[in-house]
Design an enzyme around this catalytic site. Structure first.
Site, PDB file in Angstrom:
ATOM      1  CG  HIS A  32      -4.131  -4.160  -5.411  1.00 20.89           C
ATOM      2  ND1 HIS A  32      -3.190  -5.118  -5.133  1.00 20.89           N
ATOM      3  CD2 HIS A  32      -3.426  -3.052  -5.807  1.00 20.89           C
ATOM      4  CE1 HIS A  32      -1.973  -4.629  -5.351  1.00 20.89           C
ATOM      5  NE2 HIS A  32      -2.085  -3.390  -5.769  1.00 20.89           N
ATOM      6  CG  HIS A  83      -0.868  -0.670  -1.948  1.00 21.63           C
ATOM      7  ND1 HIS A  83      -0.258   0.456  -2.464  1.00 21.63           N
ATOM      8  CD2 HIS A  83      -0.879  -1.574  -2.951  1.00 21.63           C
ATOM      9  CE1 HIS A  83       0.044   0.235  -3.730  1.00 21.63           C
ATOM     10  NE2 HIS A  83      -0.313  -0.991  -4.056  1.00 21.63           N
ATOM     11  CD  GLU A 122       2.234  -3.408  -3.138  1.00 23.56           C
ATOM     12  OE1 GLU A 122       1.395  -4.225  -3.562  1.00 23.56           O
ATOM     13  OE2 GLU A 122       2.752  -2.553  -3.863  1.00 23.56           O
TER      14      GLU A 122
END
Ligand code: BGC
Length: 346
Positions: free
Chosen positions: A105, A179, A311
């Site tokens: 991420h 997210h 996501e």
């Protein structure tokens, strides 16, 4: 301008701003400049009672310390990149490892931990905020200056649209997502775990990308048929939970990058329905397996498997998987991604 604006705390003495978008139904989305993060989303149930259906915090500092990625914009590269490295144009790039030896991420200071410039806008039926961030060449190890835009738009048709665009001055890789953790019964519902049993979900995917025990794709595609990954027809999320889900679905598409149906979730008790469409090829379904007593909004404690993320993104580790759709962005091209969340009741 009817968009409410205010202060959401500060980071390093710099103010963090919030914006509240409200549509004619009364749906409210609150977004902050730290991480271009969705901090609350209030939608009605079938009786017209509103609840905040996303997990989050009350103050910018808590988002700065967060390791769960609540509601934020994830980048420059969402999901895992194996061993925090990839090769592009014959050159190996090392990016910051922050998940064991892997990259997750966006790294140590991903797009969720930076302040974005915000420009609110509105017209007759839409209200929104355009967020801008300039990611420097070499940030977290990624090549190229990247000019990123994320636009949140709330429409009077009860849609929350998140649109991403990015341009670079050097060949690079990009994979952006949001997210948010959802519980359609409300982020602060008591016995939240049991509510996931009452969430029926459908995902428009015939296969998933198989992953190893460190959640790195093996490169194989697994058919969902006869597995607990099968959500082709609506099934209760909680009912099949087991150890929980953390897996990328390969969305069924007629053509790459078309905006098409990805997932639909119905929470039976409140009647809240969320339908997700996206231009992206994949969707990571994650059931908050790593939530362990996180203290969130209004003192609510978020425990394991009490919420879910969907996501929309490219598949994990795409830069190291030649069979996966490419995440390479070159100068002159524009990265584009649109995801639409449509809310209704039944
Ligand atoms: C990933 C999980 C990860 C979580 C971090 C999700 O997108 O799929 O593996 O732990 O993000 O909050």
């Amino acid at each position: 301008m009817t968009i409410e604006k205010g202060n959401f705390g500060s980071i390093d003495n710099k103010p963090v701003e919030y914006f509240i978008l409200k549509n004619k139904t009364g749906i409210e989305a609150k977004i902050i400049t730290l991480g271009a993060t969705l901090v609350s989303l209030k939608t009605p149930d079938r009786r017209g009672n509103f609840a905040d259906i996303v997990l989050g915090f009350d103050d910018a500092k808590e988002y700065m310390n967060d390791t769960r990625y609540f509601g934020c914009t994830v980048g420059r590269f969402a999901n895992r990149i194996a061993n925090a490295k990839f090769t592009l144009d014959g050159k190996e790039y090392k990016i910051s490892p922050n998940n064991g030896q892997h990259h997750l991420h966006g790294g140590k200071v991903g797009f969720n931990k930076v302040l974005w410039k915000a420009e609110p806008f509105e017209n007759q039926s839409d209200k929104g905020v355009l967020f801008k961030y300039f990611s420097k060449d070499g940030e977290e190890g990624f090549p190229g200056n990247l000019d990123v835009r994320v636009t949140y738009t709330l429409t009077d048709d009860d849609e929350l649209k998140i649109e991403y665009a990015a341009v670079t001055d050097k060949n690079t890789i990009v994979n952006l997502t949001n997210h948010s953790y959802f519980n359609l019964a409300g982020h602060d519902i008591e016995n939240a775990y049991s509510y996931l049993v009452q969430h029926l979900m459908q995902i428009n995917a015939d296969s998933v990308t198989e992953s190893d025990n460190e959640l790195i794709p093996t490169g194989k595609f697994l058919k969902v048929e006869n597995t607990h990954y099968d959500f082709r027809k609506p099934v209760s999320i909680g009912w099949k939970m087991g150890k929980g889900y953390d897996i990328n679905y390969v969305l069924n598409k007629q053509s790459a990058s078309e905006l098409s149906f990805a997932a639909k979730i119905v929470e039976l008790k409140s009647g809240r329905v969320m339908e997700i469409s996206t231009t992206e090829p994949g969707i990571q379904f994650y059931t908050g397996n790593f939530l362990n007593g996180v203290k969130g909004k209004g003192g609510t404690v978020y425990n394991k498997q009490t919420a879910f993320c969907l996501e929309t993104q490219h598949y994990p580790d795409s830069p190291n998987q030649p069979e996966f759709p490419s995440t390479v962005l070159k100068p002159g091209e524009t990265y584009r991604h649109l995801t639409v969340h449509k809310f209704s009741v039944q």
